[in-house]
Write a protein that holds these residues in place. Structure first.
Motif, mmCIF file in Angstrom:
data_model
loop_
_atom_site.group_PDB
_atom_site.id
_atom_site.type_symbol
_atom_site.label_atom_id
_atom_site.label_comp_id
_atom_site.label_asym_id
_atom_site.label_seq_id
_atom_site.Cartn_x
_atom_site.Cartn_y
_atom_site.Cartn_z
ATOM 1 N N UNK A 277 0.845 -1.182 0.000
ATOM 2 C CA UNK A 277 0.000 0.000 0.000
ATOM 3 C C UNK A 277 0.887 1.241 0.000
ATOM 4 N N UNK A 278 0.267 2.403 -0.139
ATOM 5 C CA UNK A 278 1.029 3.659 -0.088
ATOM 6 C C UNK A 278 1.701 3.802 1.271
ATOM 7 N N UNK A 279 1.024 3.333 2.324
ATOM 8 C CA UNK A 279 1.611 3.388 3.673
ATOM 9 C C UNK A 279 2.883 2.538 3.749
ATOM 10 N N UNK A 281 4.848 1.776 1.209
ATOM 11 C CA UNK A 281 5.884 2.419 0.399
ATOM 12 C C UNK A 281 6.518 3.578 1.178
ATOM 13 N N UNK A 282 5.675 4.329 1.903
ATOM 14 C CA UNK A 282 6.187 5.445 2.695
ATOM 15 C C UNK A 282 7.146 4.930 3.762
ATOM 16 N N UNK A 283 6.782 3.830 4.422
ATOM 17 C CA UNK A 283 7.642 3.257 5.447
ATOM 18 C C UNK A 283 8.952 2.749 4.846
ATOM 19 N N UNK A 284 8.877 2.130 3.674
ATOM 20 C CA UNK A 284 10.078 1.635 2.992
ATOM 21 C C UNK A 284 11.023 2.776 2.665
#
Length: 284
Positions: A277-279, A281-284
């Motif tokens: 999810x976008x969440x 990807x942001x964490x990555x």
């Protein structure tokens, strides 16, 4: 500009292409580095037909924003970014449920639309994530790392757990790295290739074994199958402790015959994992 274009199974050609222009809500990225996904390799060989001839591959990319379209943040101009290539529709019930990664109307850069194996590519401004001090080549690993972040969220427990990972390719190594940072107690990797096993140890695994040595392990609390072949799926069942979870991540083999009765007798949970999810990807 020039682009690397898929010309049918076993053929890639360098062709001139028109430079993209940023439409409303888009930015144009000058590509600095691009990774090669395993799914692109199977498209190149013809084992997968999801990418049509004439397509420009490339969804693991990093680069610099060279122009912004109407409605896009002007502050992105000149910024170095990684690109989230997964584009859900944002309108369907699946998206509304939060599972944007499983959106039936999703598109992927380099699959449904031309990707980053080119000098420049246009992407939604919402897909841009600033790299900061991260280099361009490490920036291409944000996308595969996001897959591993998603796996970590799906596991019922990580901290202090013994987790077995099948497959030490790029995604498997990302899984090992993320789970190590998430607090896994013991990480064991199974892979037939010595060089990959060595990389797994460098990524944080405590042990890396050949597949035939799997019975020596005993049973792990949870198993992640990043290999996606019938043998690894079968070994995942035999190697998982009663009440444990198996996360199925690898997509190499489309169909597998599995010892389901053995899984039932252990009350195992099967959890499929697709993309991120976008969440994530942001964490990555």
């Amino acid at each position: 500009m020039t682009a690397l274009v898929f010309d049918g199974p076993g053929r890639m050609v360098v062709e001139p292409r028109q430079r993209p222009k940023a439409a409303p809500g888009e930015v144009v990225v000058a590509v600095s580095a691009a990774g090669i996904c395993g799914s692109e390799l199977t498209s190149f060989t013809g084992d997968s037909t999801r990418r049509p001839p004439g397509r420009v591959f490339g969804h693991e990319i990093a680069g610099t924003v060279t122009s912004v379209g109407p409605g896009s943040p002007a502050e992105l101009l000149g910024r170095r970014i990684a690109v989230n290539p997964l584009m859900p529709c944002g309108r369907c019930p699946t998206c509304a449920s939060g599972r944007t990664n499983a959106c039936p109307n999703r598109s992927l850069l380099g699959m449904q639309v031309d990707g980053g194996f080119a000098e420049e590519v246009a992407v939604p401004a919402s897909a841009a994530r600033e790299l900061g001090d991260l280099g361009d080549i490490p920036g291409t690993l944000v996308e595969p790392l996001a897959n591993a972040v998603h796996v970590a969220r799906l596991l019922p427990g990580v901290i202090g757990e013994h987790i077995l990972v099948f497959g030490a390719g790029a995604i498997g190594l990302c899984v090992v790295s993320v789970l190590r940072h998430a607090g896994a107690g013991t990480l064991t990797v199974v892979d037939p290739v010595p060089a990959r096993r060595e990389l797994a140890l460098r990524a944080g695994a405590q042990a890396a074994l050949e597949p035939e040595r799997t019975p020596e392990l005993g049973e792990a609390d949870h198993v992640v199958d990043a290999a996606g072949v019938t043998s690894s799926r079968r070994q995942a069942i035999s190697s998982c402790a009663a009440g444990g979870s198996i996360v199925l991540l690898g997509l190499h083999t489309a169909e597998s015959e599995l010892p389901i009765n053995a899984a039932v007798a252990k009350e195992l949970t099967f959890q499929c994992s697709y993309a991120y999810t976008a969440r994530d990807f942001e964490a990555a």
